[in-house]
Design an enzyme around this catalytic site. Structure first.
Site, PDB file in Angstrom:
ATOM      1  N   ILE A  84      22.461   9.833  43.044  1.00 43.18           N
ATOM      2  CA  ILE A  84      22.640   8.382  43.015  1.00 43.18           C
ATOM      3  C   ILE A  84      23.949   8.011  43.704  1.00 43.18           C
ATOM      4  O   ILE A  84      24.933   8.733  43.620  1.00 43.18           O
ATOM      5  CB  ILE A  84      22.600   7.913  41.527  1.00 43.18           C
ATOM      6  CG1 ILE A  84      22.355   6.424  41.419  1.00 43.18           C
ATOM      7  CG2 ILE A  84      23.844   8.324  40.787  1.00 43.18           C
ATOM      8  CD1 ILE A  84      21.987   6.000  40.008  1.00 43.18           C
ATOM      9  N   GLU A 120      21.166  -0.768  33.486  1.00 42.16           N
ATOM     10  CA  GLU A 120      21.126   0.103  32.310  1.00 42.16           C
ATOM     11  C   GLU A 120      22.400   0.937  32.228  1.00 42.16           C
ATOM     12  O   GLU A 120      23.282   0.806  33.079  1.00 42.16           O
ATOM     13  CB  GLU A 120      19.875   0.986  32.340  1.00 42.16           C
ATOM     14  CG  GLU A 120      19.731   1.815  33.594  1.00 42.16           C
ATOM     15  CD  GLU A 120      18.282   2.278  33.842  1.00 42.16           C
ATOM     16  OE1 GLU A 120      18.095   3.474  34.065  1.00 42.16           O
ATOM     17  OE2 GLU A 120      17.375   1.418  33.813  1.00 42.16           O
ATOM     18  N   LYS A 122      24.747   4.385  32.263  1.00 42.48           N
ATOM     19  CA  LYS A 122      24.763   5.709  32.900  1.00 42.48           C
ATOM     20  C   LYS A 122      25.171   6.718  31.835  1.00 42.48           C
ATOM     21  O   LYS A 122      26.325   6.774  31.419  1.00 42.48           O
ATOM     22  CB  LYS A 122      25.731   5.753  34.083  1.00 42.48           C
ATOM     23  CG  LYS A 122      25.628   7.073  34.838  1.00 42.48           C
ATOM     24  CD  LYS A 122      26.324   7.023  36.178  1.00 42.48           C
ATOM     25  CE  LYS A 122      25.965   8.226  37.044  1.00 42.48           C
ATOM     26  NZ  LYS A 122      26.321   9.506  36.437  1.00 42.48           N
ATOM     27  N   ASP A 124      25.895  10.296  30.010  1.00 44.66           N
ATOM     28  CA  ASP A 124      26.728  11.391  30.484  1.00 44.66           C
ATOM     29  C   ASP A 124      26.251  12.703  29.871  1.00 44.66           C
ATOM     30  O   ASP A 124      26.782  13.181  28.889  1.00 44.66           O
ATOM     31  CB  ASP A 124      28.181  11.101  30.097  1.00 44.66           C
ATOM     32  CG  ASP A 124      29.145  11.893  30.948  1.00 44.66           C
ATOM     33  OD1 ASP A 124      28.695  12.503  31.939  1.00 44.66           O
ATOM     34  OD2 ASP A 124      30.334  11.905  30.615  1.00 44.66           O
ATOM     35  N   GLU A 179      17.954  11.603  30.458  1.00 46.59           N
ATOM     36  CA  GLU A 179      19.183  12.352  30.226  1.00 46.59           C
ATOM     37  C   GLU A 179      19.187  12.960  28.824  1.00 46.59           C
ATOM     38  O   GLU A 179      18.918  12.256  27.848  1.00 46.59           O
ATOM     39  CB  GLU A 179      20.372  11.377  30.365  1.00 46.59           C
ATOM     40  CG  GLU A 179      21.694  12.042  30.565  1.00 46.59           C
ATOM     41  CD  GLU A 179      22.008  12.279  32.056  1.00 46.59           C
ATOM     42  OE1 GLU A 179      21.104  12.117  32.899  1.00 46.59           O
ATOM     43  OE2 GLU A 179      23.166  12.626  32.358  1.00 46.59           O
ATOM     44  N   CYS A 420      63.621  15.199   9.636  1.00 50.59           N
ATOM     45  CA  CYS A 420      63.141  14.026  10.366  1.00 50.59           C
ATOM     46  C   CYS A 420      63.870  13.892  11.713  1.00 50.59           C
ATOM     47  O   CYS A 420      65.100  13.962  11.761  1.00 50.59           O
ATOM     48  CB  CYS A 420      63.379  12.784   9.517  1.00 50.59           C
ATOM     49  SG  CYS A 420      63.013  11.237  10.369  1.00 50.59           S
ATOM     50  N   CYS A 423      66.285  10.576  11.334  1.00 50.02           N
ATOM     51  CA  CYS A 423      67.425  10.436  10.415  1.00 50.02           C
ATOM     52  C   CYS A 423      67.880  11.757   9.832  1.00 50.02           C
ATOM     53  O   CYS A 423      68.829  11.777   9.050  1.00 50.02           O
ATOM     54  CB  CYS A 423      67.074   9.465   9.296  1.00 50.02           C
ATOM     55  SG  CYS A 423      65.986  10.174   8.054  1.00 50.02           S
ATOM     56  N   CYS A 438      58.865  11.847   6.175  1.00 45.98           N
ATOM     57  CA  CYS A 438      60.316  11.845   6.048  1.00 45.98           C
ATOM     58  C   CYS A 438      60.646  11.342   4.647  1.00 45.98           C
ATOM     59  O   CYS A 438      60.060  10.369   4.185  1.00 45.98           O
ATOM     60  CB  CYS A 438      60.918  10.912   7.096  1.00 45.98           C
ATOM     61  SG  CYS A 438      62.628  10.484   6.755  1.00 45.98           S
ATOM     62  N   CYS A 444      66.204   5.925   6.594  1.00 44.22           N
ATOM     63  CA  CYS A 444      65.654   6.286   7.899  1.00 44.22           C
ATOM     64  C   CYS A 444      65.410   5.047   8.770  1.00 44.22           C
ATOM     65  O   CYS A 444      64.679   4.146   8.376  1.00 44.22           O
ATOM     66  CB  CYS A 444      64.342   7.028   7.706  1.00 44.22           C
ATOM     67  SG  CYS A 444      63.576   7.529   9.253  1.00 44.22           S
TER      68      CYS A 444
END
Ligand code: IVH
Length: 681
Positions: A84, A120, A122, A124, A179, A420, A423, A438, A444
């Site tokens: 196509i 329509e 396509k 996959d 498909e 962390c 902080c 943390c 913090c």
């Protein structure tokens, strides 16, 4: 039962089972309960076991019949399977170009009518040709080079959505093209199951579908959750071919083949543009992947006139969407702290264009995911960005991993840091949770806004006027870092904020000042300790009486508090084990935040410990919340409605039905003065 009777019964059972299969697998609308279906199926199996001469390949019992093949036989396509044309301009201009080209090839002028298209999706996956002879599936083949494909009939027979026999009057020959693919949910489910069994997972749905169909052992193919949509024709004989492509699809659906509902007949370039845009919107909500849409000139007569160039028809074009997956390399793996303290590993990537934008970071979700995918620095990875979803690393391309000379990987597996990144507070990850966090909740910077909003909340420190917008400004302008800074705010700093009138600034400062006088329960709740809600904060305050006792308590002592289990106790211990948090608390106290502290014993001897109160009406000097706080500080409870379990009702002006009910039940009723006398205040 005579053989004749058995044959008649088998035939009837097959028709009925085929009807149910169609309803279940194609229409997604089951017509019988599973148990009834199973009964019919078993009856047919028993009949076929008793009379093996009745077995035919088209019987619904024969989906997985074949033995593993040494190799696939070649199949020559009677009508070649073309490829196509592809329009890669993913914008509306791409659709205009498609229409303009078709019009030119048909020799149309600007004032000729718009062309009608069948639009329509396509899909996959893998293109397949299904050959039905007299309504029975006799052969399925891959596209191969377009002229010759591979005979994958055994595997295709395991795909439940593909009928082994067509419904209705059977044409002599009907070849259907479409498909084979795997839906996203089926893909995830299948991979979860594989991982649980310690078996290899599929890399992506497309590879999974193609790999399954090209399996030599049909029993293996049968385990893969394959789907199918029909989108065209091959050879036909003895079949009235409809005049349009959309008519062909309708006719295929009518004989029991699955045809995707997302299709439309549209007019001209504007029609194509509209369809392309609608499906792009819908793309992420679809349960399967598409990489574009396909436009086909609807009239088969016009298709004939257009013909094809080399291997591509002039009447069909695939119009692409931006790819949602791309390959790139990992430059670093870092962790981020989110607003709630959640620690998320993130892959820093070599910039790559995917899903319509350039992506440089992709989430690895959490530690377990990062380890499961085993993403390492230097790895080539598949990145996916679908719609507005945060880009994620789908998988590592293992054979491109950088290696040392000895055959060992150059970089080690990912490990979550202990502290962390923002902080430096400790990171906690409870055994039974996926997310690490943390522990520096009050300190913090990543969690500042969230922590401040919670701290100021009505059920916490109750600072009226300190909402989203203001917190945002205070934090973004670095005026406030922790709750301590709230109590240092002056009028000047506030008034300098955008859109802040002096009057409202003064009001907020007053509210902040007022919040200094609080209760222990509110203060504990305001700290935002994970798993410590309002009720737990009250229980803790009641049980320990003062904050230092709570801070000093170990997990065992904490679990003596009603409703505090090991998880909550561990959260509390971790919170106070983080020195940053304790520092903030000390500074808050030094800044004047206070509450009436008591000994736990004082509560035990309180006249109202364990008593249940109901508050109703408006009290002369106390608000509902203030009265509630006083009761709870002394070990009492406040309930919402009067019952036999109510010990006291405190009633103010305009008390309604609760007061009546209390009288009916003979519950002791106090006004505010009597209530204050009772609690000695
Ligand atoms: S029509 C004459 N329609 O795209 C054109 N192909 O063809 C023949 N594909 O791998 C194909 N969705 O399997 C057509 N709605 C659709 C399609 C579709 C996916 C695939 C097809 C083939 C590739 C190129």
């Amino acid at each position: 039962m005579s053989l004749e009777q058995a044959a008649a019964r088998a035939k009837a059972l097959r028709r009925e089972i085929e009807r149910h299969n169609h309803a279940y697998y194609v229409l997604d609308a089951p017509t019988v309960p599973d148990a009834e279906y199973d009964r019919l199926f078993r009856e047919l199996q028993a009949l076929e076991a008793a009379h093996p001469q009745l077995i035919s390949a088209a019987s619904p019992t024969q989906r997985v019949g074949g033995k593993p093949l040494p190799e696939f036989a070649a199949v020559r396509h009677v009508v070649p399977m073309l490829s196509i044309r592809t329009e890669t301009d993913t914008e509306p201009s791409g659709a205009r170009a498609v229409d303009a080209r078709v019009r030119r090839e048909l020799g149309l002028n600007a004032d000729d009518a718009a062309i009608e298209y069948a639009a329509e999706l396509k899909f996959d996956g893998l293109a397949i040709n299904l050959r039905y002879a007299d309504g029975v599936l006799v052969q399925a083949a891959t596209r191969g080079d377009g002229e010759t494909g591979e005979d994958v009939t055994q595997n295709i027979r395991t795909v439940r959505r593909i009928p082994l026999r067509l419904l209705g009057d059977a044409p002599r020959v009907l070849e259907v093209r479409g498909e084979v693919f795997i839906s996203r949910p089926d893909f995830e489910r299948y991979n979860d199951k594989q991982r649980a069994l310690g078996r290899p997972a599929l890399v992506n749905p497309r590879n999974g579908a193609a790999g399954s169909i090209r399996q030599l052992d049909p029993a293996m193919a049968a385990e893969r959750p394959l789907s199918f949509y029909a989108y065209g024709l091959g050879e036909t004989a003895g079949w009235d071919v409809p005049a349009t492509h959309s008519g062909v699809l309708d006719a295929l659906a009518a004989v029991g083949l699955p045809v995707c509902e997302h299709r439309a007949v549209v007019q001209g370039a504007e029609g194509l543009i509209g369809f392309h845009a609608r499906m792009r919107e819908m793309r992420d909500a679809l349960p399967f992947d598409i990489d574009g849409v396909v436009y086909k000139v609807n009239s088969l007569a016009l298709q004939q006139r257009l013909g094809f160039v080399t291997r591509e028809p002039r009447w069909a074009v695939a119009h692409k969407y931006p790819a949602e997956e791309a390959l790139t390399t990992v430059e670093a793996i870092e962790v981020q702290a989110g607003r709630t303290g959640a620690i998320t590993p993130v892959a820093r990537l070599a910039p790559v264009f995917v899903g319509g934008v350039t992506v440089t970071n992709a989430t690895l979700h959490n530690e377990a995911e990062a380890r499961r995918k085993d993403v390492r620095i230097g790895d080539t990875v598949i990145v996916r960005r679908a719609g507005d979803v945060i880009p994620e690393v789908v998988a590592v391309v293992l054979d491109r991993r950088p290696m040392k000379a000895g055959g060992e990987a150059l970089h080690a597996a990912f490990e979550l840091p202990k502290t962390c990144p923002v902080c430096n507070s400790a990171i906690e990850k409870p055994e039974d949770e996926a997310i690490a966090r943390c522990t520096g909740g009050l300190f913090c910077p990543a969690q500042r806004k969230q922590a401040l909003l919670h701290f100021a909340g009505r059920r916490a420190m109750d600072i009226e006027g300190l909402g989203d917008k203001l917190v945002e400004q205070l934090v973004d302008n670095a005026i406030v870092k922790t709750p301590v800074d709230l109590y240092k705010l002056g009028l000047l700093a506030m008034v300098n904020l955008e859109r802040m009138a002096e009057k409202s600034a003064a009001n907020i400062l007053a509210a902040i000042e007022k919040s200094k006088h609080t209760t222990l329960a509110r203060f504990i709740f305001a700290l935002g300790i994970r798993n410590v809600g309002e009720a737990t904060a009250k229980d803790l305050a009641r049980h320990f009486g003062n904050l230092d006792a709570v801070i000093a308590a170990d997990a065992d002592r904490l679990q003596q508090v009603p409703d505090v289990g090991p998880v909550v106790a561990a959260s509390i211990v971790r919170f106070f084990a983080e020195p940053h948090n304790v520092e903030v608390i000390e500074q808050l106290r030094a800044g004047g935040v206070s509450w009436p502290e008591g000994e736990p014993a004082a509560i035990a001897s309180s006249p109202i410990a364990g008593k249940t109160f109901v508050l109703t009406g408006t009290l002369p000097t106390l608000t509902r919340d203030e009265a509630k706080d006083m009761i709870e500080a002394l070990g009492g409870k406040v309930a919402g409605s009067v019952s036999k379990k109510t010990d006291y009702v405190v009633a103010g002006a305009d008390a309604g039905s609760k007061l009546d009910k209390a009288r009916d039940l003979g519950v002791t009723i106090f006004d505010e003065r009597q209530f204050r006398e009772l609690i000695g205040r």
